[in-house]
Scaffold this motif. Structure first.
Motif, PDB file in Angstrom:
ATOM      1  N   SER A  54       5.222  -9.483   0.159  1.00  0.00           N
ATOM      2  CA  SER A  54       4.319  -8.477   0.717  1.00  0.00           C
ATOM      3  C   SER A  54       4.820  -7.080   0.378  1.00  0.00           C
ATOM      4  O   SER A  54       5.705  -6.548   1.061  1.00  0.00           O
ATOM      5  N   ASP A  96       8.583  -3.964   1.163  1.00  0.00           N
ATOM      6  CA  ASP A  96       7.663  -2.895   1.555  1.00  0.00           C
ATOM      7  C   ASP A  96       8.340  -1.561   1.859  1.00  0.00           C
ATOM      8  O   ASP A  96       7.707  -0.661   2.408  1.00  0.00           O
ATOM      9  N   VAL A 125      -1.068 -15.083   3.501  1.00  0.00           N
ATOM     10  CA  VAL A 125       0.173 -15.484   4.177  1.00  0.00           C
ATOM     11  C   VAL A 125       0.017 -16.873   4.787  1.00  0.00           C
ATOM     12  O   VAL A 125       0.897 -17.739   4.654  1.00  0.00           O
ATOM     13  N   ALA A 172       1.131 -10.896  -1.506  1.00  0.00           N
ATOM     14  CA  ALA A 172       0.304 -10.558  -0.350  1.00  0.00           C
ATOM     15  C   ALA A 172       0.281  -9.036  -0.207  1.00  0.00           C
ATOM     16  O   ALA A 172      -0.078  -8.328  -1.148  1.00  0.00           O
ATOM     17  N   SER A 173       0.676  -8.516   0.925  1.00  0.00           N
ATOM     18  CA  SER A 173       0.639  -7.071   1.161  1.00  0.00           C
ATOM     19  C   SER A 173       1.195  -6.802   2.542  1.00  0.00           C
ATOM     20  O   SER A 173       1.196  -7.680   3.421  1.00  0.00           O
ATOM     21  N   LYS A 223      -5.539 -10.630   3.309  1.00  0.00           N
ATOM     22  CA  LYS A 223      -4.106 -10.723   3.044  1.00  0.00           C
ATOM     23  C   LYS A 223      -3.385 -11.526   4.127  1.00  0.00           C
ATOM     24  O   LYS A 223      -2.400 -12.222   3.846  1.00  0.00           O
ATOM     25  N   VAL A 282       7.693 -15.060   4.217  1.00  0.00           N
ATOM     26  CA  VAL A 282       7.050 -13.834   3.763  1.00  0.00           C
ATOM     27  C   VAL A 282       8.162 -12.828   3.494  1.00  0.00           C
ATOM     28  O   VAL A 282       8.891 -12.437   4.410  1.00  0.00           O
ATOM     29  N   HIS A 329       9.240  -9.255   2.751  1.00  0.00           N
ATOM     30  CA  HIS A 329       8.647  -7.935   2.950  1.00  0.00           C
ATOM     31  C   HIS A 329       9.305  -6.924   2.003  1.00  0.00           C
ATOM     32  O   HIS A 329      10.267  -6.236   2.370  1.00  0.00           O
TER      33      HIS A 329
END
Length: 262
Positions: free
Chosen positions: A195, A257, A174, A152-153, A170, A253, A255
């Motif tokens: 993500s 990131d 999810v 995802a992102s 995106k 999800v 992350h």
């Protein structure tokens, strides 16, 4: 070689995070079918990887086979799964890393052709991958070890300036993963979204180019790490989600990131 080695199919595999995932899974002992649309989709407003780029990912890796597949084409993805099963007799993990980015204008000025490109590639592309791969996992020799992972992102959890279409799609990825995980209850097959934040790829370069006087480093300044992630760092997270040990992440999800938004 034993037919009991784990097997994965990875989309968007010609460069960036997808290519890094292929290499990491091979290191972890997988056989991999690496697929990419290469020169398409035609409407993408920046250069896409080529077949030569896809073949380069597999160079010197006998565990990797390649196939040109556009994730917007469900029949092509079904054929890719059939290819995996003919070659290796099983499918243990599918990674949806194929994506494009478009934007640079507020929502009310976003062109419908850009929105269509984002939706059919980044959104429906993941849907088509799940529809093609999950039945093969459910019918395989070890469903309890099978994993579906969608890339995802940070845009799937945040609103990003002048990227409303990308954010919408995106967020849909999810939601797709959460719904798929619910559909898979009790089967042993799991679904996870990873993500990433700003990662040093051609897509990050393209995203920065959407804004005046903005560099990839400027985008990465929104992360607590204060630097772009590397594709290999994200791939390590994806690979764990693909592993048997990643079962506890089902419906989550993850992350990866670097502390985006900090």
């Amino acid at each position: 070689m034993s037919r009991h080695r784990r097997v994965a199919l990875v989309t968007g595999a010609a460069r960036g995070i997808g290519a890094a995932v292929v290499r990491r899974l091979v290191t972890d002992g997988y056989r991999v079918l690496a697929v990419d649309a290469c020169a398409g989709p035609e409407a993408t407003p920046y250069p896409m990887p080529t077949e030569a780029d896809l073949h380069a990912v597999a160079a010197d890796l006998p565990e990797v086979a390649t196939r040109v597949v556009d994730v917007r084409d469900p029949a092509a993805l079904t054929a890719a799964v059939d290819d995996v099963l003919r070659r290796w007799g099983r499918l243990d993990a599918a990674v949806g890393a194929a994506a494009v980015v478009a934007g640079g204008r507020p929502l009310w000025e976003t062109r419908l052709d850009e929105l269509d490109l984002l939706w059919t590639t980044d959104g429906l592309g993941v849907w088509h991958l799940a529809a093609a791969t999950v039945p093969a996992m459910l019918c395989g020799p070890d469903p309890s070890g099978c994993r579906f992972v969608a890339v995802a992102s940070a845009a799937g959890s945040h609103g990003l300036f002048r990227l409303a279409g990308y954010c919408m799609v995106k967020h849909a990825v999810v939601g797709l993963v959460k719904g798929l995980a619910a559909d898979l209850v009790g089967t042993g097959v799991t679904a996870v979204a990873v993500s990433p934040g700003a990662t040093g790829t051609a897509m990050l370069d393209r995203t920065a180019a959407l804004y005046p006087d903005t560099s990839p480093a400027d985008l990465a300044a929104h992360q607590l790490l204060r630097r772009p992630l590397t594709p290999d760092e994200v791939a390590a997270t994806v690979a764990f989600c693909c592993s048997r040990e990643g079962a506890a992440l089902n419906g989550s999800v993850v992350h990866a990131d670097g502390g985006f938004g900090g």
